[in-house]
Design a protein around this motif. Structure first.
Motif, PDB file in Angstrom:
ATOM      1  N   ASN A  57       0.991  -1.260   0.279  1.00  0.00           N
ATOM      2  CA  ASN A  57      -0.250  -0.357  -0.287  1.00  0.00           C
ATOM      3  C   ASN A  57       1.293   1.639   0.330  1.00  0.00           C
ATOM      4  O   ASN A  57       2.204   1.556  -0.274  1.00  0.00           O
ATOM      5  CB  ASN A  57      -1.149  -0.288   1.682  1.00  0.00           C
ATOM      6  N   PHE A 109       4.194   3.019 -10.565  1.00  0.00           N
ATOM      7  CA  PHE A 109       3.698   4.140 -10.684  1.00  0.00           C
ATOM      8  C   PHE A 109       4.708   5.313 -10.757  1.00  0.00           C
ATOM      9  O   PHE A 109       5.726   4.598  -9.851  1.00  0.00           O
ATOM     10  CB  PHE A 109       2.827   4.532  -9.039  1.00  0.00           C
ATOM     11  N   THR A 138       6.454   4.991  -7.054  1.00  0.00           N
ATOM     12  CA  THR A 138       7.382   3.834  -6.964  1.00  0.00           C
ATOM     13  C   THR A 138       9.336   3.854  -7.450  1.00  0.00           C
ATOM     14  O   THR A 138       9.901   3.865  -7.473  1.00  0.00           O
ATOM     15  CB  THR A 138       6.693   2.902  -7.062  1.00  0.00           C
ATOM     16  N   GLN A 162      -3.293  -3.402 -11.278  1.00  0.00           N
ATOM     17  CA  GLN A 162      -3.261  -1.982 -10.274  1.00  0.00           C
ATOM     18  C   GLN A 162      -3.845  -0.602 -10.901  1.00  0.00           C
ATOM     19  O   GLN A 162      -3.965   0.113  -9.619  1.00  0.00           O
ATOM     20  CB  GLN A 162      -1.289  -1.736 -10.940  1.00  0.00           C
ATOM     21  N   ALA A 182      -5.830   1.265  -7.468  1.00  0.00           N
ATOM     22  CA  ALA A 182      -5.456   2.313  -6.986  1.00  0.00           C
ATOM     23  C   ALA A 182      -6.637   3.318  -7.075  1.00  0.00           C
ATOM     24  O   ALA A 182      -7.140   4.255  -6.325  1.00  0.00           O
ATOM     25  CB  ALA A 182      -3.869   2.566  -7.792  1.00  0.00           C
ATOM     26  N   GLU A 204      -9.271   2.929  -4.531  1.00  0.00           N
ATOM     27  CA  GLU A 204      -8.725   3.047  -3.554  1.00  0.00           C
ATOM     28  C   GLU A 204      -8.175   1.373  -2.618  1.00  0.00           C
ATOM     29  O   GLU A 204      -8.658   2.130  -1.382  1.00  0.00           O
ATOM     30  CB  GLU A 204      -9.225   3.987  -2.695  1.00  0.00           C
ATOM     31  N   LYS A 205      -8.309   0.803  -3.656  1.00  0.00           N
ATOM     32  CA  LYS A 205      -7.450  -0.281  -2.536  1.00  0.00           C
ATOM     33  C   LYS A 205      -6.056  -0.708  -2.312  1.00  0.00           C
ATOM     34  O   LYS A 205      -5.899  -1.281  -1.355  1.00  0.00           O
ATOM     35  CB  LYS A 205      -7.758  -1.680  -3.351  1.00  0.00           C
ATOM     36  N   ILE A 206      -5.791   0.766  -3.018  1.00  0.00           N
ATOM     37  CA  ILE A 206      -4.476   0.515  -2.551  1.00  0.00           C
ATOM     38  C   ILE A 206      -4.218   2.450  -2.784  1.00  0.00           C
ATOM     39  O   ILE A 206      -4.670   2.871  -3.800  1.00  0.00           O
ATOM     40  CB  ILE A 206      -3.081  -0.306  -3.487  1.00  0.00           C
ATOM     41  N   SER A 207      -2.451   2.426  -2.466  1.00  0.00           N
ATOM     42  CA  SER A 207      -2.161   4.457  -2.489  1.00  0.00           C
ATOM     43  C   SER A 207      -1.167   4.235  -4.154  1.00  0.00           C
ATOM     44  O   SER A 207      -0.765   2.900  -4.204  1.00  0.00           O
ATOM     45  CB  SER A 207      -1.214   4.722  -1.846  1.00  0.00           C
ATOM     46  N   TRP A 208      -2.239   5.149  -5.044  1.00  0.00           N
ATOM     47  CA  TRP A 208      -0.707   6.134  -5.934  1.00  0.00           C
ATOM     48  C   TRP A 208       1.242   5.860  -5.255  1.00  0.00           C
ATOM     49  O   TRP A 208       1.797   5.864  -6.526  1.00  0.00           O
ATOM     50  CB  TRP A 208      -1.414   7.055  -6.443  1.00  0.00           C
ATOM     51  N   GLY A 244       1.489  -0.721  -4.865  1.00  0.00           N
ATOM     52  CA  GLY A 244       1.274  -1.867  -6.011  1.00  0.00           C
ATOM     53  C   GLY A 244       1.970  -3.174  -5.992  1.00  0.00           C
ATOM     54  O   GLY A 244       2.066  -3.333  -4.688  1.00  0.00           O
TER      55      GLY A 244
END
Lengths: 194, 194
Positions: free
Chosen positions: A194, B113, B116, B175, B179, B182-186, B189
């Motif tokens: 996350n 992303f 990252t 992915q 995002a 909103e299951k993961i943040s930007w 991933g």
């Protein structure tokens, strides 16, 4: 108590059973040679190689007709390791849903190597908790499976509708090719952060 | 010194340039409005939205004809967020290769992303080093891009032939949906763990 019947007795079947029983669920197994078992679980997990699904549907179609069915397969051509054997753009899960139209088919566990289900981590020296990605059209079924998985100590994420099984199978396929070519270990893979 | 020309000046273009310059490469940019630039880099990175590629091929086809071209796009239908806009079973990278048959097309960066690439980690509280997955048919081109990426502090993995761009685009698609919902943040991933 949530109850599951798991078809298959291999690495994946064992690892999934371990997660679910750790979370307090009741788990029964049906071995692949058994063609006349009574399915007791509310949810059925097909932890078998993709080619075995056709026979399970043929033998157990009546009992499976309205069940929640979890398809964990990666329908690879294991001779070429370069393509899937389902129709282009489709998925094993979508094909199963077509065969059993009243069932609630979920795709899950196909992006998790067995070792990551057993250890709870993706990668040997990793802090990344193993995430089970779940795709399907029935929200309640997805939610119940996710709850059973998180009760067993892993993370679970709703990956969208059953249409997303195509992307989950692509991810499973890619991950298998990376492990088979020794780019990653069979205890690693794609972890969701996350 | 490795030299790159990056089309685009957005988040991804900036983040990729940051990685490559950190690794000692020479980087030039071409903004999307510029239709007559001279491409100086040995390797060209198309860090533009998928729909912009057609025009770049039209304007720069001669200069791109025999280059190493890195396609980073995720060809989503951003209205439905439910499908890709390339032919079923194909990929943006395969389409680009068809348009420029003598070029050496690579798929890369589409599963990363921008945040990252900038931080070097997948996830805000994570130790997972960002991995750039690279698919393509030219081994030397893949190896050179991988070396530039690792010199810049990230990990790089050869994900197979250009055919695997389909799976990389599925992974990028999945992915993005996680995002966007909103299951993961930007900043997170899928990270690759060994």
């Amino acid at each position: 108590m949530a109850s599951f019947t798991i078809f298959g007795t291999g690495n994946m079947a064992t690892a999934i059973a371990g997660v679910l029983t750790a979370g307090g669920a009741e788990v029964a197994h049906v071995s692949s040679g058994d063609t006349t078992a009574t399915i007791s679980g509310e949810t059925v997990i097909l932890a078998v190689p993709y080619p075995a699904i056709t026979e399970i549907v043929a033998n157990y179609g009546d009992q499976l007709a309205e069940k929640v069915i979890v398809d964990i397969t990666n329908p690879l051509n294991f001779e070429t390791f370069d393509e899937l054997v389902v129709p282009v753009g489709s998925s094993a899960a979508a094909e199963l849903q077509r065969a059993l139209p009243a069932a609630k088919v979920l795709k899950a566990f196909n992006t998790n190597f067995a070792a990551t289900l057993a250890s709870g981590k993706v990668g040997e020296a990793s802090e990344t908790v193993t995430t089970v990605l779940i795709a399907g059209d029935d929200a309640a079924a997805k939610s119940a499976l996710g709850a059973a998985v998180t009760a067993g100590g892993l993370a679970a994420v709703d990956a969208g509708s059953l249409k997303r099984a195509h992307e989950l199978e692509s991810l499973g396929f890619l991950q298998l090719t990376l492990a088979a070519s020794e780019k990653i270990s069979w205890a690693g893979g794609f972890g969701l952060n996350n």
